[in-house]
Enzyme design. Sequence first.
Site, PDB file in Angstrom:
ATOM      1  N   GLY A  52      43.321  40.951  40.079  1.00 42.71           N
ATOM      2  CA  GLY A  52      43.115  39.617  39.519  1.00 42.71           C
ATOM      3  C   GLY A  52      41.949  38.831  40.067  1.00 42.71           C
ATOM      4  CD1 TRP A  54      35.841  40.877  39.740  1.00 41.48           C
ATOM      5  CD2 TRP A  54      34.968  41.335  37.750  1.00 41.48           C
ATOM      6  NE1 TRP A  54      34.675  41.574  39.950  1.00 41.48           N
ATOM      7  CE2 TRP A  54      34.118  41.869  38.743  1.00 41.48           C
ATOM      8  CE3 TRP A  54      34.625  41.519  36.420  1.00 41.48           C
ATOM      9  CZ2 TRP A  54      32.944  42.554  38.447  1.00 41.48           C
ATOM     10  CZ3 TRP A  54      33.451  42.211  36.119  1.00 41.48           C
ATOM     11  CH2 TRP A  54      32.621  42.713  37.121  1.00 41.48           C
ATOM     12  CG  ASP A  72      45.363  46.431  35.156  1.00 33.93           C
ATOM     13  OD1 ASP A  72      44.161  46.396  35.496  1.00 33.93           O
ATOM     14  OD2 ASP A  72      46.131  47.371  35.437  1.00 33.93           O
ATOM     15  CG  ASP A  88      47.119  52.103  27.602  1.00 35.17           C
ATOM     16  OD1 ASP A  88      45.947  52.086  28.036  1.00 35.17           O
ATOM     17  OD2 ASP A  88      47.747  53.153  27.379  1.00 35.17           O
ATOM     18  CG  ASP A 112      35.467  45.208  39.016  1.00 30.70           C
ATOM     19  OD1 ASP A 112      34.474  45.934  39.196  1.00 30.70           O
ATOM     20  OD2 ASP A 112      36.163  44.783  39.953  1.00 30.70           O
ATOM     21  CE  LYS A 152      34.907  49.430  39.223  1.00 30.47           C
ATOM     22  NZ  LYS A 152      35.780  49.050  40.359  1.00 30.47           N
TER      23      LYS A 152
END
Length: 197
Positions: A52, A54, A72, A88, A112, A152
């Site tokens: 959490g 970000w 998430d 998902d 990320d 990322k």
Amino acid sequence: MKLLDARKDHYRKLAHEQGFRSRAAYKLKELNQSYRIIGPGFYVLDLGCAPGGWTQMAIKLAGNQGKVMGIDLSYVEEIPGAEILRGDIEDENVVDDVMNYFERKVNAVICDLSPKVSGNWSVDHAKQISLNYDCTKIMDKVLAHKGNAVFKVFDGEYSMEFRDYVKKKFARINLTKPKASRKQSSELYYVCLGFIG
């Protein structure tokens, strides 16, 4: 103590002192200072948001007029000022949940995420890139024209292929590594500005 360890500890300590769940929050802060991915009033979608950090930083950057949602597969403890969805990202049906929450397209999509690492570098790299492709499928449906995104990437065999794929969707793409990243880490960030679809 090595300089690298000192720096790592600095960001971890800072996160603890300032109430962020992870040192990763400072990566987003640094990226935002350089590229203004998120501005005041922005609607922001954080894909792969656990734990959490970000999401917390996105709330701070978007301010009171902004709106933030984190998604998430893992359980993420509630974050004041954000909607957290346990879902998902490989399931494109999450798009409905995103649109129901924001009621319009978002200004920024931030990713990320990392897979559960197996220790086999080529497998982990391939899985991480695959998850980024899943993120772009969601992004294509929810990101507003001229919106921004950050991915990322575990740098490796498929990184350039992914960069070339994303490059076609944005006016500008920058490859960078924030100071808050560990020097020995293979992670890089693709900062994508000006979504053209």
